[in-house]
Every structure is written in structure tokens, then in C-alpha cells.
Design a protein around this motif. Structure first.
Motif, mmCIF file in Angstrom:
data_model
loop_
_atom_site.group_PDB
_atom_site.id
_atom_site.type_symbol
_atom_site.label_atom_id
_atom_site.label_comp_id
_atom_site.label_asym_id
_atom_site.label_seq_id
_atom_site.Cartn_x
_atom_site.Cartn_y
_atom_site.Cartn_z
ATOM 1 N N LEU A 118 0.844 -1.185 0.000
ATOM 2 C CA LEU A 118 0.000 0.000 0.000
ATOM 3 C C LEU A 118 0.885 1.243 0.000
ATOM 4 C CD1 LEU A 118 -2.997 0.923 0.186
ATOM 5 C CD2 LEU A 118 -2.697 1.022 2.669
ATOM 6 N N PHE A 119 0.712 2.086 -1.012
ATOM 7 C CA PHE A 119 1.540 3.280 -1.206
ATOM 8 C C PHE A 119 3.030 2.941 -1.291
ATOM 9 C CE2 PHE A 119 -2.349 4.951 0.732
ATOM 10 C CZ PHE A 119 -2.669 5.943 -0.175
ATOM 11 N N THR A 141 2.175 18.269 26.588
ATOM 12 C CA THR A 141 1.932 19.439 25.738
ATOM 13 C C THR A 141 0.451 19.835 25.677
ATOM 14 O OG1 THR A 141 1.870 17.953 23.817
ATOM 15 C CG2 THR A 141 3.957 19.066 24.282
ATOM 16 N N GLY A 142 -0.421 19.075 26.345
ATOM 17 C CA GLY A 142 -1.846 19.427 26.399
ATOM 18 C C GLY A 142 -2.601 19.190 25.118
ATOM 19 N N VAL A 143 -2.226 18.156 24.377
ATOM 20 C CA VAL A 143 -2.839 17.877 23.077
ATOM 21 C C VAL A 143 -4.249 17.321 23.238
ATOM 22 C CG1 VAL A 143 -2.727 16.249 21.125
ATOM 23 C CG2 VAL A 143 -0.699 17.560 21.800
ATOM 24 N N LYS A 144 -5.136 17.731 22.344
ATOM 25 C CA LYS A 144 -6.480 17.153 22.211
ATOM 26 C C LYS A 144 -6.391 16.184 21.034
ATOM 27 C CE LYS A 144 -11.264 18.816 22.452
ATOM 28 N NZ LYS A 144 -11.452 18.579 23.885
ATOM 29 N N LEU A 145 -6.504 14.882 21.304
ATOM 30 C CA LEU A 145 -6.075 13.861 20.345
ATOM 31 C C LEU A 145 -7.218 13.214 19.568
ATOM 32 C CD1 LEU A 145 -3.756 12.071 19.224
ATOM 33 C CD2 LEU A 145 -4.237 10.485 21.105
ATOM 34 N N THR A 146 -7.025 13.162 18.250
ATOM 35 C CA THR A 146 -7.809 12.299 17.369
ATOM 36 C C THR A 146 -6.868 11.232 16.825
ATOM 37 O OG1 THR A 146 -9.382 14.026 16.709
ATOM 38 C CG2 THR A 146 -9.120 12.168 15.210
ATOM 39 N N PHE A 147 -7.275 9.970 16.913
ATOM 40 C CA PHE A 147 -6.416 8.881 16.444
ATOM 41 C C PHE A 147 -7.079 8.182 15.269
ATOM 42 C CE2 PHE A 147 -4.569 4.657 16.277
ATOM 43 C CZ PHE A 147 -3.217 4.916 16.451
ATOM 44 N N GLY A 148 -6.339 8.077 14.153
ATOM 45 C CA GLY A 148 -6.852 7.417 12.959
ATOM 46 C C GLY A 148 -6.597 5.922 13.004
ATOM 47 N N LEU A 149 -7.656 5.120 12.903
ATOM 48 C CA LEU A 149 -7.588 3.664 13.016
ATOM 49 C C LEU A 149 -7.406 2.986 11.663
ATOM 50 C CD1 LEU A 149 -10.531 3.205 15.527
ATOM 51 C CD2 LEU A 149 -8.106 2.850 16.058
ATOM 52 N N ASN A 150 -6.800 1.811 11.687
ATOM 53 C CA ASN A 150 -6.649 0.961 10.507
ATOM 54 C C ASN A 150 -8.008 0.361 10.158
ATOM 55 O OD1 ASN A 150 -6.156 -1.115 8.681
ATOM 56 N ND2 ASN A 150 -4.342 -1.880 9.741
ATOM 57 N N ALA A 151 -8.571 0.785 9.027
ATOM 58 C CA ALA A 151 -9.887 0.295 8.605
ATOM 59 C C ALA A 151 -9.788 -0.820 7.572
ATOM 60 C CB ALA A 151 -10.724 1.445 8.042
ATOM 61 N N LEU A 152 -8.578 -1.258 7.250
ATOM 62 C CA LEU A 152 -8.408 -2.373 6.304
ATOM 63 C C LEU A 152 -8.080 -3.688 7.012
ATOM 64 C CD1 LEU A 152 -6.391 -0.809 3.322
ATOM 65 C CD2 LEU A 152 -8.857 -1.236 3.490
ATOM 66 N N PHE A 153 -7.928 -3.664 8.308
ATOM 67 C CA PHE A 153 -7.500 -4.857 9.036
ATOM 68 C C PHE A 153 -8.492 -6.005 8.807
ATOM 69 C CE2 PHE A 153 -6.442 -7.657 12.518
ATOM 70 C CZ PHE A 153 -5.069 -7.478 12.676
ATOM 71 N N GLN A 159 -9.786 -9.643 -6.327
ATOM 72 C CA GLN A 159 -9.110 -10.267 -7.457
ATOM 73 C C GLN A 159 -9.632 -9.747 -8.791
ATOM 74 O OE1 GLN A 159 -6.463 -12.478 -7.013
ATOM 75 N NE2 GLN A 159 -6.731 -11.758 -4.896
ATOM 76 N N THR A 160 -10.756 -9.042 -8.744
ATOM 77 C CA THR A 160 -11.396 -8.613 -9.994
ATOM 78 C C THR A 160 -11.391 -7.100 -10.202
ATOM 79 O OG1 THR A 160 -13.564 -8.583 -8.904
ATOM 80 C CG2 THR A 160 -12.902 -10.632 -10.012
ATOM 81 N N GLU A 161 -11.206 -6.322 -9.138
ATOM 82 C CA GLU A 161 -11.227 -4.859 -9.276
ATOM 83 C C GLU A 161 -10.024 -4.257 -8.557
ATOM 84 O OE1 GLU A 161 -14.082 -0.958 -8.380
ATOM 85 O OE2 GLU A 161 -14.907 -2.980 -8.239
ATOM 86 N N LYS A 162 -9.180 -3.609 -9.308
ATOM 87 C CA LYS A 162 -7.956 -3.044 -8.759
ATOM 88 C C LYS A 162 -8.261 -1.986 -7.704
ATOM 89 C CE LYS A 162 -3.603 -0.843 -10.105
ATOM 90 N NZ LYS A 162 -2.799 -0.285 -11.218
ATOM 91 N N GLY A 163 -7.579 -2.093 -6.582
ATOM 92 C CA GLY A 163 -7.705 -1.101 -5.514
ATOM 93 C C GLY A 163 -8.826 -1.363 -4.536
ATOM 94 N N LEU A 164 -9.791 -2.229 -4.897
ATOM 95 C CA LEU A 164 -10.928 -2.505 -4.018
ATOM 96 C C LEU A 164 -10.541 -3.546 -2.974
ATOM 97 C CD1 LEU A 164 -13.984 -2.151 -3.374
ATOM 98 C CD2 LEU A 164 -14.398 -4.088 -4.930
ATOM 99 N N TRP A 165 -10.847 -3.236 -1.712
ATOM 100 C CA TRP A 165 -10.647 -4.182 -0.625
ATOM 101 C C TRP A 165 -12.011 -4.693 -0.170
ATOM 102 C CZ3 TRP A 165 -5.925 -5.091 2.431
ATOM 103 C CH2 TRP A 165 -4.778 -4.629 1.778
ATOM 104 N N ILE A 166 -12.098 -6.007 0.023
ATOM 105 C CA ILE A 166 -13.392 -6.629 0.309
ATOM 106 C C ILE A 166 -13.327 -7.404 1.623
ATOM 107 C CG2 ILE A 166 -14.067 -6.766 -2.119
ATOM 108 C CD1 ILE A 166 -13.134 -9.668 -2.139
ATOM 109 N N SER A 200 -13.440 6.745 -4.937
ATOM 110 C CA SER A 200 -12.425 6.104 -5.775
ATOM 111 C C SER A 200 -11.175 5.727 -4.991
ATOM 112 C CB SER A 200 -12.035 7.038 -6.930
ATOM 113 O OG SER A 200 -13.166 7.375 -7.708
ATOM 114 N N GLY A 201 -11.060 6.279 -3.779
ATOM 115 C CA GLY A 201 -9.953 5.930 -2.903
ATOM 116 C C GLY A 201 -8.621 6.500 -3.370
ATOM 117 N N MET A 202 -7.643 6.395 -2.486
ATOM 118 C CA MET A 202 -6.256 6.758 -2.803
ATOM 119 C C MET A 202 -5.403 5.566 -2.398
ATOM 120 S SD MET A 202 -5.687 9.897 -4.045
ATOM 121 C CE MET A 202 -4.121 10.498 -3.435
ATOM 122 N N GLY A 203 -5.025 4.759 -3.357
ATOM 123 C CA GLY A 203 -4.264 3.553 -3.060
ATOM 124 C C GLY A 203 -5.132 2.355 -2.741
#
Length: 515
Positions: A118-119, A141-153, A159-166, A200-203
Motif C-alpha cells: 500500500l503506497f 503538551t496538552g494535546v487534544k487527540l484524534t487517532f486514525g484507526l486501521n480500517a483495512l485490518f 481479485q477482480t477490481e484493482k484497488g478494491l478491498w473486500i 475512488s480511494g487513494m491507493g
């Protein structure tokens, strides 16, 4: 090493005074707000990219990635603390290729270059030791945190469409990660599900119906593990580029009360190697084009009404690390924050705090780039209530108005795109309820608080900015310099020099929406 100027060169001041001055009246519609932002509207990202990430024959990330960043530097710590607090989103393109070394996960590989990955990278890993380090840093540092999760796990490539995860998202690694986070008492304001997997996604991409089903699983997981509603992190998504059909389907499937904030990305300047980048930044009609995206997202929000509204959870201007000649300079400006706020976007996350060409801080010295100071002034001066403004139709002058963050009064930002004209601004207060009546000319009695930003040498491709004719350079103790306003007689027009930005707070401007 930077030469520490103590004043902006006199030639710049002479040049500014000789530019043609145009008189403009700006009308502030203070009777009612047109939008509301979050109190912590300004947000920055920390990205996963390793040093090997290269675009356009350059590798600008160095050791600025989440796994490599040296968290001990005083300049970095002070730059974050100056916001008090700063919202940070941990995420980026590789977040959907990150596993968390906790629970059943025993190996913890580093990102490696891999042609079919990926990328272009293999899977990477966040160890809990590094997560501990990051949280000590965020707490300090007093950060207000947003954490991005792995959504492909747990998904597989089609096998039939490039870039699509199923397939269904598998939440076990995220469950273990959250349980560890809770056990350590780490504060997470919100979790964002995935990165640029929409449309269309990126990667990579995921079908909208599948994504809607999976975010329900995530929401239920958060509710299960964070039992008390007052400490329960919000769920954000989808964190990708807006495509109307995909976004509508995603929210229809997930249903009410699942997605707390609708997140999307903006890169309105296109690829970072575009030779016309500077022309785009200075061309008002080009800057206005992205308003169609903001309007589309706003329409979706009005239809489905997620609790936290819409967030721009990533915006770097130019794609793929930004433009090496533009993104770190004064030219990059603050227009996108102004436009986003008028379209009721609650949060605006700048890519990135550090790293690439678009970092607010230099990736090796941690010296703030010009956009850092614009973001800090916005955070300190612009309140959450957005007001409408109208003016004579000169597209080179961009104006945005909010209630002042510290009451009373209003705060405005003026952006002058013209390279040979200055503007003398007078203000009027719109009469509420009757468009046919003339507006009240505003005559203030209290001194205005003005913050004028412009490039040190007069060349907007400069990476040092002057505030009220004083160069902004860190102190010897690596602190952010004092950023005091210039107090200006209220009876005089507001003067906006060519190719400059000004923040202006007017304490005695009476706007009912600001009471």
C-alpha cells in the motif's frame, strides 16, 4: 542557520507605501451567525510516513514520522504548547497499513519499501512502548487527540477490481489497542475510521455499504469499552475525498447516531509538482472552486445531521508532500481556514505539524514556517461564531469575520492577494431584517488590535514572516516569540498592504450574535 533579523527591511516598508491604495467598505452582518466551528477549530496532523517516502525526486519527511519523531526537542514542545490546547490528528496514508503490537500481535515490523505494498510500503507497526512515549508527550503538551484507526485490518484485495478491498473489518486488534489505552488512562478525544478509502480511494478503497456496516461495529466497540458517555471518544469517518453518492450511501447504511463527525479531505491545489502552483494560490476564482466541495459536504450533513457536523480532517493544499517551492512559504496563506469556517466545517486539520513540504514546522530544525503563525493567530483570535461579510466586488481581497474568541467584539482576517495594490478598509454594520435600508457606518472609539503578517523580504516565497514589522523567529530558549497586536486609532481606515494578511480585533463593534 537563520540570520536573526530584528526588523523587516526598510525597502519592504517603502515598497508597501508606494503601492496603489484602493478604498473598500466591508459590511459585517452581526445580527446572526451563519455557521459555528468547534472551539478548537485549528488542528494539525502527525503522519506515519518514514524517511524513505519520496515524491517528485525529493524525500522531505526525514525523521518527522510518528514512529521516528524525536519528542524531546524543546522547539517542538513549545510550538504545541503555544496553542493551549492544540488538536492533533494522528493518521495519514499508511494508517490502514499499521498494526498495533498488543494482544495476539507479537511481531512489530518497520515500514519497508515494497513495490506491491500500500503506497509502496510493507505493513508497519505501532508498539505499545512507542504509544506510551507519544501519550506522555501529548499529556505534557496538552494535546487534544484524534487517532486514525486501521480500517483495512482483516480485509483482502479484490481479485477482480484493482484497488478494491473486500470483506468485513476485523476489530480484534483495535479492541486490544483500545483496552490497553484505557488501562493506561490515556485520553483520546475521537477515533477516525480509515484514511482516504472513500469513493475512488487513494491507493485503496472500500464499498460504501461495507464501510457503513463496519463503522457500526466500531461505534458499538467504543460504547462497550468506554462505558461512561462523558469520557467516550467520538467516532469520525470516513476521512477521505468527498464523492456525493458514496458519502450518502455510507451515512444511509450506518444510520443515525453512529458517525459523530463526518470527515473529509481537501487538497485544492492538486499535485505538488504543478509548475502553476503559485498562480493557483493567487487566483481568486481558482481558490473559490473548492467551495463546491464544502457545499456538497454541508448538504450531506444537513440531511443526516451527525452530532459533530463536518470536519476537514486533512488539508495540505498540494498533494504528495506539498510543493517544495510554495507550501512552506508565506504564499500558502490562511484562505482555506476562512472558507471552511463559512461552510460550517467544525474542525480544520492542516497536514502536517511537521514533515513533507507542507509542515508548519521545519522537519529538521523545528523552526516554524509562516503558516504556523497564521494558524496560531486564528486559534487565539477567531471565535466559534462565524459572521457573514459582504464587500465591493474586488476578488483580490478576501475577508472573513467571527465573534472574537475573547469577548467582547469581532475578529476579522483580511487576505490581500494583489501584488501591487493595498486596501484601505472602512467597516459598516448591517441593519438586521431589512436589506433595503442603508447599513450603519461603524465608527469605533476603542483602539483596534491589529496583527499584520507579511514576508520578510517582500517575496511571498520567503519562509520567514514578519508580524507588525518584527520578524518571527524563535527565542534563544526555543520559545515562540511574543505576538502582541499593534493598537491603531479607531478613526483611521484599516490598511492592508499588498500580498499581506491581517488579523484585526475590534472590541466595541456591536454584533448581537456575539453577545
Amino acid at each position: 542557520m537563520y540570520f536573526k533579523f530584528t526588523f523587516c527591511p526598510i525597502i519592504l516598508l517603502l515598497w508597501a507605501s508606494l503601492s496603489f491604495a484602493q478604498n473598500v467598505n466591508v459590511v459585517i452582518h452581526g445580527a446572526a451567525s451563519i455557521a459555528k466551528t468547534d472551539d478548537n477549530f485549528v488542528c494539525v496532523t502527525l503522519d506515519w510516513w518514514p524517511a524513505e517516502k519520496c515524491d517528485y525526486n525529493q524525500c522531505p519527511w526525514g525523521k518527522a514520522g510518528i514512529l521516528n519523531l524525536d519528542l524531546r526537542y524543546g522547539a517542538l514542545i513549545n510550538a504545541i504548547k503555544a496553542f493551549n490546547p492544540l488538536r492533533i490528528k494522528v493518521g495519514g496514508s499508511l494508517q490502514d497499513n499499521v498494526v498495533y503490537k498488543v494482544g495476539e500481535v507479537s511481531s512489530c515490523p518497520n515500514f519497508m519499501k515494497r513495490e506491491d505494498g500500500l503506497f509502496g510500503f510493507s505493513q508497519g507497526c505501532l508498539s505499545m512502548e512507542r504509544w506510551d512515549q507519544l501519550n506522555r508527550f501529548f499529556n505534557h503538551t496538552g494535546v487534544k487527540l484524534t487517532f486514525g484507526l486501521n480500517a483495512l485490518f482483516g480485509r483482502n484485495g479484490s481479485q477482480t477490481e484493482k484497488g478494491l478491498w473486500i470483506g468485513d473489518w476485523q476489530p480484534q486488534n483495535t479492541r486490544d489497542f483500545m483496552q490497553y489505552t484505557i488501562s493506561k488512562g490515556y485520553k483520546v478525544d475521537s477515533y477516525e475510521f480509515g484514511n482516504q478509502l472513500s469513493g475512488s480511494g487513494m491507493g485503496a478503497k472500500v464499498d460504501a455499504k461495507q464501510y457503513g456496516k463496519d463503522v457500526i461495529v466500531l461505534k458499538n466497540l467504543v460504547k462497550e469499552l468506554y462505558a461512561h458517555p462523558e469520557t467516550q471518544p467520538k467516532v469520525l469517518g470516513p476521512g477521505g475525498f468527498y464523492e456525493e453518492k458514496w458519502f450518502n450511501t455510507f451515512l444511509e447504511v450506518s444510520g443515525q447516531g453512529i458517525v459523530d463527525g463526518l470527515t473529509h479531505h481537501i487538497y485544492n491545489l492538486g499535485p505538488g509538482d504543478d509548475p502553476n502552483m503559485m498562480n493557483k494560490i493567487l487566483y481568486p476564482s481558482y481558490l473559490n472552486q473548492v467551495s463546491q466541495t464544502y457545499k456538497g459536504v454541508s448538504d450531506v450533513v444537513n440531511k443526516f445531521r451527525p452530532q459533530l457536523g463536518a470536519w476537514v480532517s486533512e488539508s495540505g493544499g498540494a498533494l504528495n508532500g506539498g510543493s517544495k517551492d510554495v507550501s512552506r512559504t508565506f504564499a500558502d496563506g490562511s484562505d482555506q481556514m476562512g472558507m471552511a469556517s463559512t461552510y460550517d466545517q467544525k474542525v480544520f486539520c492542516r497536514q502536517a505539524l511537521i514533515g513533507g513540504n507542507y509542515g508548519l514546522l521545519n522537519a529538521t530544525t523545528f523552526v516554524p514556517n509562516p503558516d504556523y503563525y497564521g494558524a496560531l493567530l486564528w486559534h487565539r483570535l477567531m471565535g466559534s461564531t462565524v459572521l457573514a461579510v459582504t464587500k465591493e466586488s474586488d476578488p483580490d481581497l478576501r475577508v472573513y469575520a467571527h465573534c472574537a474568541k475573547k469577548k467582547p467584539g469581532v475578529s476579522l482576517i483580511f487576505i490581500n492577494l494583489s501584488k501591487d495594490r493595498s486596501f484601505n478598509i472602512t467597516l459598516s454594520n448591517a441593519k438586521p431584517g431589512d436589506a433595503g435600508k442603508p447599513n450603519y457606518e461603524f465608527v469605533g472609539k476603542q483602539n483596534r488590535e491589529e496583527y499584520h503578517l507579511r514576508a520578510l523580504t517582500g517575496d511571498i516565497k520567503d519562509d520567514i514572516v514578519c508580524l507588525n514589522d518584527v520578524p518571527m523567529v524563535q527565542t534563544d530558549s526555543e520559545d515562540i516569540p511574543v505576538m502582541d497586536p499593534k493598537l491603531v486609532d479607531a478613526s483611521t481606515p484599516i490598511s492592508i498592504a499588498a500580498q499581506s494578511i491581517a488579523y484585526v480585533t475590534i472590541r466595541d463593534f456591536e454584533a448581537p450574535a456575539c453577545v
